[in-house]
Write a protein that holds these residues in place. Sequence first.
Motif, mmCIF file in Angstrom:
data_model
loop_
_atom_site.group_PDB
_atom_site.id
_atom_site.type_symbol
_atom_site.label_atom_id
_atom_site.label_comp_id
_atom_site.label_asym_id
_atom_site.label_seq_id
_atom_site.Cartn_x
_atom_site.Cartn_y
_atom_site.Cartn_z
ATOM 1 N N ASP A 143 -1.330 35.739 -9.980
ATOM 2 C CA ASP A 143 -0.417 35.542 -11.112
ATOM 3 C C ASP A 143 -1.188 35.006 -12.318
ATOM 4 O O ASP A 143 -1.042 35.504 -13.433
ATOM 5 N N ALA A 144 -2.004 33.987 -12.075
ATOM 6 C CA ALA A 144 -2.756 33.352 -13.157
ATOM 7 C C ALA A 144 -3.684 34.350 -13.836
ATOM 8 O O ALA A 144 -3.791 34.369 -15.066
ATOM 9 N N HIS A 145 -4.339 35.175 -13.040
ATOM 10 C CA HIS A 145 -5.245 36.178 -13.618
ATOM 11 C C HIS A 145 -4.462 37.151 -14.504
ATOM 12 O O HIS A 145 -4.914 37.511 -15.591
ATOM 13 N N GLU A 146 -3.301 37.539 -14.053
ATOM 14 C CA GLU A 146 -2.462 38.463 -14.835
ATOM 15 C C GLU A 146 -1.953 37.817 -16.119
ATOM 16 O O GLU A 146 -1.818 38.474 -17.139
ATOM 17 N N TRP A 147 -1.686 36.521 -16.079
ATOM 18 C CA TRP A 147 -1.089 35.829 -17.222
ATOM 19 C C TRP A 147 -2.112 35.260 -18.200
ATOM 20 O O TRP A 147 -1.743 34.901 -19.335
ATOM 21 N N CYS A 148 -3.355 35.117 -17.807
ATOM 22 C CA CYS A 148 -4.356 34.447 -18.649
ATOM 23 C C CYS A 148 -4.656 35.274 -19.897
ATOM 24 O O CYS A 148 -5.180 36.379 -19.819
ATOM 25 N N PHE A 149 -4.359 34.716 -21.054
ATOM 26 C CA PHE A 149 -4.580 35.400 -22.329
ATOM 27 C C PHE A 149 -6.054 35.746 -22.539
ATOM 28 O O PHE A 149 -6.386 36.813 -23.043
ATOM 29 N N ILE A 150 -6.931 34.827 -22.171
ATOM 30 C CA ILE A 150 -8.352 35.029 -22.430
ATOM 31 C C ILE A 150 -8.908 36.113 -21.508
ATOM 32 O O ILE A 150 -9.611 37.017 -21.959
ATOM 33 N N ALA A 151 -8.581 36.062 -20.222
ATOM 34 C CA ALA A 151 -9.054 37.086 -19.286
ATOM 35 C C ALA A 151 -8.549 38.470 -19.697
ATOM 36 O O ALA A 151 -9.251 39.469 -19.521
ATOM 37 N N ASN A 152 -7.352 38.525 -20.266
ATOM 38 C CA ASN A 152 -6.805 39.798 -20.733
ATOM 39 C C ASN A 152 -7.440 40.276 -22.028
ATOM 40 O O ASN A 152 -7.186 41.399 -22.457
ATOM 41 N N SER A 153 -8.272 39.439 -22.637
ATOM 42 C CA SER A 153 -8.878 39.774 -23.924
ATOM 43 C C SER A 153 -10.344 40.175 -23.822
ATOM 44 O O SER A 153 -10.916 40.620 -24.810
ATOM 45 N N VAL A 154 -10.952 40.018 -22.664
ATOM 46 C CA VAL A 154 -12.374 40.340 -22.529
ATOM 47 C C VAL A 154 -12.549 41.703 -21.873
ATOM 48 O O VAL A 154 -11.654 42.189 -21.182
ATOM 49 N N ASN A 155 -13.704 42.314 -22.098
ATOM 50 C CA ASN A 155 -13.948 43.659 -21.576
ATOM 51 C C ASN A 155 -14.956 43.659 -20.430
ATOM 52 O O ASN A 155 -15.742 44.586 -20.280
ATOM 53 N N PHE A 156 -14.939 42.608 -19.629
ATOM 54 C CA PHE A 156 -15.784 42.520 -18.438
ATOM 55 C C PHE A 156 -14.950 41.897 -17.325
ATOM 56 O O PHE A 156 -13.939 41.241 -17.593
ATOM 57 N N PRO A 157 -15.349 42.111 -16.075
ATOM 58 C CA PRO A 157 -14.546 41.594 -14.975
ATOM 59 C C PRO A 157 -14.605 40.072 -14.862
ATOM 60 O O PRO A 157 -15.652 39.462 -15.072
ATOM 61 N N VAL A 158 -13.462 39.489 -14.532
ATOM 62 C CA VAL A 158 -13.352 38.070 -14.226
ATOM 63 C C VAL A 158 -12.912 37.985 -12.764
ATOM 64 O O VAL A 158 -11.780 38.361 -12.438
ATOM 65 N N HIS A 159 -13.828 37.541 -11.912
ATOM 66 C CA HIS A 159 -13.572 37.456 -10.478
ATOM 67 C C HIS A 159 -13.106 36.044 -10.108
ATOM 68 O O HIS A 159 -13.339 35.096 -10.858
ATOM 69 N N HIS A 160 -12.501 35.951 -8.929
ATOM 70 C CA HIS A 160 -12.024 34.653 -8.428
ATOM 71 C C HIS A 160 -12.473 34.470 -6.992
ATOM 72 O O HIS A 160 -12.299 35.377 -6.179
ATOM 73 N N GLU A 161 -13.077 33.353 -6.717
ATOM 74 C CA GLU A 161 -13.434 32.963 -5.364
ATOM 75 C C GLU A 161 -12.792 31.609 -5.121
ATOM 76 O O GLU A 161 -13.448 30.574 -5.193
#
Length: 155
Positions: free
Chosen positions: A131-149
Amino acid sequence: MLGEHHYALTATWTGNRGTGTSGYRDYDRSVSLRIEGKPEVLASADVAFRGDGARWNPEDLLLAALSECHLLSYLHACVVRGVVVTSYVDDAVGTMRQQGNGGRYESVTLRPRVTVADASMVEDARAAHDDAHEWCFIANSVNFPVHHEAEVSVG
């Protein structure tokens, strides 16, 4: 809360050593970042680019923005899911590749360690990262992958 939001800051170069940018080694990369009503941020280039290692650099600030945005989005997702978070620490890392005079981030990996109040909350706590990844404004604004561990524990 919905709609358009605007942000403003003043970035001031403070690195003129007396001859301006007369040569690549003749100026300091010092910058002050100011937003009205907030503490000043002292910034510079990364040390690899002749910057001051004691100051924040643009690469640090982007990584920090991604980490904090996920954290804040995650806390909200946990409230929505009924998960009580008692601790959250993220050891985020990013990889940037220099290409000629420029470069770009290739990826960021967020490594949040979350503690929740009860074992019954662990599954929802893990799902809240999506949910957080989908909602994060910054992650939605970059053109590279943001992974979560992410790690979730009970405490």
